[in-house]
Scaffold this motif. Structure first.
Motif, PDB file in Angstrom:
ATOM      1  N   GLN A  77       0.828  -1.209   0.000  1.00 35.58           N
ATOM      2  CA  GLN A  77       0.000   0.000   0.000  1.00 35.58           C
ATOM      3  C   GLN A  77       0.862   1.259   0.000  1.00 35.58           C
ATOM      4  O   GLN A  77       0.583   2.227  -0.715  1.00 35.58           O
ATOM      5  CB  GLN A  77      -0.916  -0.008   1.229  1.00 35.58           C
ATOM      6  N   MET A  78       1.925   1.237   0.791  1.00 33.15           N
ATOM      7  CA  MET A  78       2.843   2.377   0.837  1.00 33.15           C
ATOM      8  C   MET A  78       3.502   2.600  -0.525  1.00 33.15           C
ATOM      9  O   MET A  78       3.612   3.740  -1.007  1.00 33.15           O
ATOM     10  CB  MET A  78       3.916   2.139   1.897  1.00 33.15           C
ATOM     11  N   LEU A  79       3.934   1.512  -1.180  1.00 34.62           N
ATOM     12  CA  LEU A  79       4.567   1.628  -2.487  1.00 34.62           C
ATOM     13  C   LEU A  79       3.600   2.172  -3.529  1.00 34.62           C
ATOM     14  O   LEU A  79       3.988   2.957  -4.403  1.00 34.62           O
ATOM     15  CB  LEU A  79       5.108   0.270  -2.926  1.00 34.62           C
ATOM     16  N   ALA A  80       2.343   1.761  -3.448  1.00 39.90           N
ATOM     17  CA  ALA A  80       1.327   2.285  -4.374  1.00 39.90           C
ATOM     18  C   ALA A  80       1.189   3.796  -4.196  1.00 39.90           C
ATOM     19  O   ALA A  80       1.068   4.542  -5.177  1.00 39.90           O
ATOM     20  CB  ALA A  80       0.001   1.582  -4.141  1.00 39.90           C
ATOM     21  N   ASN A  81       1.219   4.253  -2.946  1.00 39.36           N
ATOM     22  CA  ASN A  81       1.116   5.693  -2.681  1.00 39.36           C
ATOM     23  C   ASN A  81       2.341   6.437  -3.205  1.00 39.36           C
ATOM     24  O   ASN A  81       2.231   7.532  -3.775  1.00 39.36           O
ATOM     25  CB  ASN A  81       0.965   5.941  -1.179  1.00 39.36           C
ATOM     26  N   LEU A  82       3.522   5.828  -3.043  1.00 37.27           N
ATOM     27  CA  LEU A  82       4.743   6.452  -3.542  1.00 37.27           C
ATOM     28  C   LEU A  82       4.774   6.486  -5.072  1.00 37.27           C
ATOM     29  O   LEU A  82       5.275   7.444  -5.671  1.00 37.27           O
ATOM     30  CB  LEU A  82       5.968   5.695  -3.014  1.00 37.27           C
ATOM     31  N   LYS A  83       4.196   5.469  -5.684  1.00 39.60           N
ATOM     32  CA  LYS A  83       4.089   5.467  -7.145  1.00 39.60           C
ATOM     33  C   LYS A  83       3.136   6.560  -7.610  1.00 39.60           C
ATOM     34  O   LYS A  83       3.421   7.297  -8.567  1.00 39.60           O
ATOM     35  CB  LYS A  83       3.620   4.106  -7.641  1.00 39.60           C
ATOM     36  N   TYR A 100       7.192  -4.328  -8.313  1.00 42.01           N
ATOM     37  CA  TYR A 100       6.488  -5.607  -8.337  1.00 42.01           C
ATOM     38  C   TYR A 100       7.086  -6.529  -7.285  1.00 42.01           C
ATOM     39  O   TYR A 100       8.227  -6.349  -6.847  1.00 42.01           O
ATOM     40  CB  TYR A 100       6.536  -6.259  -9.720  1.00 42.01           C
ATOM     41  N   ILE A 101       6.299  -7.498  -6.881  1.00 43.44           N
ATOM     42  CA  ILE A 101       6.745  -8.507  -5.929  1.00 43.44           C
ATOM     43  C   ILE A 101       7.141  -9.740  -6.729  1.00 43.44           C
ATOM     44  O   ILE A 101       6.317 -10.290  -7.465  1.00 43.44           O
ATOM     45  CB  ILE A 101       5.644  -8.861  -4.919  1.00 43.44           C
TER      46      ILE A 101
END
Length: 206
Positions: free
Chosen positions: A139-145, A154-155
């Protein structure tokens, strides 16, 4: 590092890494402007191009000089909470990768440079609790993107015992991307083995 510290610390690392990347770009491309659209140019078009090879060599030579004098890089290297490792890609590994993707183009279609050569400078941060906090980290990475700090992520979780989050930073289609991998402490040994096996497989296909 306790469970609650992982997210804010990781967010700080990512933002610092992005700032370092943008600072390098502002210095490097001022002296070495690039007219090649890395999204629209395929790897196979450049494999035997001496001008492109010269560009890559110049780039790889400039990164270490920049990092040596960069405060953000020093702070990441001396982190208290996780292991931060970094490298510029070796020429041998680079040419293996270029050839590998050029061969793949024959059967799978074109591979844009900015998706193939996305780790000329690559780093990894190894921390505890990455797996247990995976949903919150995603979720944090989505916000940073969404805020433009990360280009994509990606994982990677396949059947080769490798587990990591790969994050990529790109300013525009004329700048080479950088990569930051996020590993869990508990995956380090398996990830190293899987990575070495993956690199060897690329070599034997040449």
């Amino acid at each position: 590092m306790d469970n609650d510290s992982v997210l804010p610390y990781l967010s700080t690392v990512i933002k610092s890494f992005n700032s370092m990347y943008l600072e390098f770009n502002s210095n490097y491309y001022l002296e070495h402007p690039n007219q090649l659209n890395l999204k629209k140019t395929y790897v196979s078009h450049c494999e035997l191009d001496s001008n492109f090879n010269s560009t890559i060599i110049t780039y790889l030579n400039c990164v270490p000089d920049f990092l040596f004098e960069n405060n953000n890089y020093f702070e990441l290297q001396t982190t208290k909470y996780g292991m931060f490792r970094a490298r510029t890609k070796s020429l041998e590994s680079l040419y293996v990768k270029i050839h590998h993707y050029s061969q793949k183009e024959l059967t799978e279609g074109g591979a844009p440079i900015n998706k193939c050569l996305n780790d000329l400078f690559g780093s990894r941060i190894i921390l505890p609790h990455i797996r247990t906090k995976l949903d919150l980290i995603t979720q944090m990475l989505a916000n940073l993107k969404n805020s433009g700090i990360i280009w994509r992520y990606y994982i990677r979780d396949k059947n080769d015992n490798y587990f990591a989050i790969h994050c990529y930073f790109k300013q525009d289609n004329f700048t080479f991307p950088w990569e930051l991998q996020i590993w869990d402490y508990n995956d380090e040994a398996n990830n190293i083995k899987a990575h070495e096996a993956h690199e060897e497989q690329k070599r034997v296909t040449i």
